[in-house]
Scaffold this active site. Structure first.
Site, short mmCIF file in Angstrom:
data_model
loop_
_atom_site.label_atom_id
_atom_site.label_comp_id
_atom_site.label_asym_id
_atom_site.label_seq_id
_atom_site.Cartn_x
_atom_site.Cartn_y
_atom_site.Cartn_z
NE ARG D 52 2.91 -5.43 -1.63
CZ ARG D 52 3.80 -4.41 -1.71
NH1 ARG D 52 5.06 -4.60 -1.33
NH2 ARG D 52 3.44 -3.26 -2.20
NE ARG D 63 -0.28 6.14 12.56
CZ ARG D 63 0.83 5.64 13.09
NH1 ARG D 63 0.78 4.81 14.13
NH2 ARG D 63 2.01 5.99 12.62
CB SER D 94 -8.95 -9.60 -7.35
OG SER D 94 -9.17 -10.40 -6.19
CB SER D 146 2.96 -2.69 -6.00
OG SER D 146 3.67 -3.89 -5.76
CD GLU D 149 -0.43 -5.00 -2.61
OE1 GLU D 149 -0.86 -6.06 -3.07
OE2 GLU D 149 0.77 -4.66 -2.72
CG ASP D 157 -2.06 5.65 7.05
OD1 ASP D 157 -2.57 4.86 7.87
OD2 ASP D 157 -0.87 5.59 6.70
#
Lengths: 182, 182, 182, 182
Positions: D52, D63, D94, D146, D149, D157
């Site tokens: 991920r 982008r 990690s 999660s 990420e 962004d």
């Protein structure tokens, strides 16, 4: 320094505020209808989307696989045909992306279940869907669909979180399925 | 005009001749050991390789899926961890590609079956393998591994062909699994 | 043992024979028109295809990049919009794959150059194309498009071979551009 | 109903709260060092990560391409070798993912610039990096990486947002580069 000034000097906080504003308007019922759609552990799920929406769909697919669901990402070499009884989760901001609309029509013609994550609940894709997860993005300082894609990722991760939270040893089972080839 | 002159003026025929020369030296026993390794329809197979070898591995994986095998491509979002009882088919011309060697070592540590397709039967990967499909490329006018990759694709398609030829209605079953989202 | 009997006992030789039969019927003029289309080193080339045709297109794209061409694969995160003056190389056996036809129409509407590699010279895609590389597959013992895909890969590798053969130090330049992250 | 109770009944708000808590601890100086690293429009940037993290890296790469930067995603068929003067942006929670560490070492040996996005500022990758963007995730109710990420995507962004906000007509230029093949 108030929150607005802090966000201005730390631009990532302004993005965080945009995300929270969208998340606060997500419909509770719609969210849990999507959670329940994934309750059936035997159903094969296909994840799809174009561009960054497709990458967010892949991120969600990976976690669904960790949770033990049977998962395919449309376009992967290992993905078979979609058939009756399968599910297709499609992410599309506009709800009108041509390739995504074409795939959704094939899925419905095969009598697969269609879940659409979109910011346009009156779009072509939303009208084809069995369930719509409306991501209520109205305006954003960011380019294009960025705010939509960020919120879609968080909402689908929340679906996974909700599916996993009631399982005993969910994290251990998920870690066991996490790829060891990386 | 003789064959050599024809090949010179039509360069793709020179490539075709290179391919045939390699294919004629492939070992019959090694080929059928690979075919038999895929006989077990319950085994999960992971396909891997770097660069063009990885793309050829994906092409083979797709046909194995069409044939009904349980297939993953390493690096795909839907691919779980590899474990004992699984198989890993690795394509590597040199047999020394660092990422591929690292993955093969993980696979063997997990007690997965390892098949290596390589032009170097004395390489690190070949030495780790349970079965080696040696692609006897010695020299080529083409750049880098092109001839190896072309021959690897054809040999793996021949494995699929051999697995499918004895099945009733193999083509119909394969067509049914072929993606309808494209 | 004659060639037919040898091919029967060594199935990969039967595939090799199928390939040679197709390659021998490829049109010389059409092949060199494709070679010349790639002569312009300033043109950006997009490579595309669905399923195994798309993987073969990616393999060709990688070699074109090694040769120094500006290359994108449709669907890659790094691929920009296609515009006037760009080129699109599309591989499609049937010449009717819906997603590929849709992309080709966008490319032509933008006034990009379209090259189509297909076994159907009367197809939608062939009719849209500026140049058609006809892969004259008529019949095959193999499943689906396998023979077409094998021949397409070899023909495009031959285009690369032809483009590179007249360059001084082509192999050294190509090796220098070959990824060192693998 | 207070915020905690609301978050409990609407699980995506609990995730949103986790994200905001992390974002509030991100270092201002480190963020703007990454922004400035991308100021040079001539530098080629490679984006990488496994699983991920790699998909989030691809989202950021797309982008950056829209913004006009020269961008490659490691593993894409179109990606050339990384060399002196290039940049590598690597995402790894990690900071120890073996493939990512191996790639970072190659990049540094070539004298490329290395930016590492990680939650472990004392990791192997962080120690190799020219710039570290520390994502200060300490604990999470979610599975695995999660939260890391999600925050990495938002932060990158925000880097793009910061790079684009001072450009005239940035959104129009970005929209023009956005793929028209989807």
């Amino acid at each position: 320094m108030d929150a607005g000034a802090a966000a201005q000097s730390r631009p990532w906080l302004a993005l965080g505020q945009e995300i929270i504003e969208v998340l606060e308007k997500v419909d509770l019922e719609a969210f849990f209808r999507v959670v329940r759609a994934f309750d059936d552990c035997k159903r094969r799920w296909f994840f799809s989307g174009q561009g960054r929406s497709g990458l967010a769909a892949s991120m969600a697919a990976m976690r669904a696989m960790h949770l033990g669901r049977i998962v395919h990402v449309v376009g992967e070499a290992s993905a078979p045909s979609i058939r009756a009884g399968d599910g297709l989760l499609m992410i599309s901001g506009s709800g009108e992306t041509p390739v995504s609309v074409a795939f959704a029509r094939v899925a419905k013609a095969e009598r697969a279940v269609l879940i659409v994550v979109t910011r346009q609940p009156e779009s072509l894709l939303a009208n084809l869907a069995d369930e719509v997860l409306h991501v209520p993005v109205t305006r954003s300082a960011q380019f294009g669909g960025s705010l939509f894609e960020q919120c879609s990722l968080i909402l689908l991760d929340a679906v996974i979180f909700e599916l996993g939270r009631h399982l005993p040893d969910a994290h251990a089972h998920m870690a066991h399925r996490h790829t060891n080839l990386q």
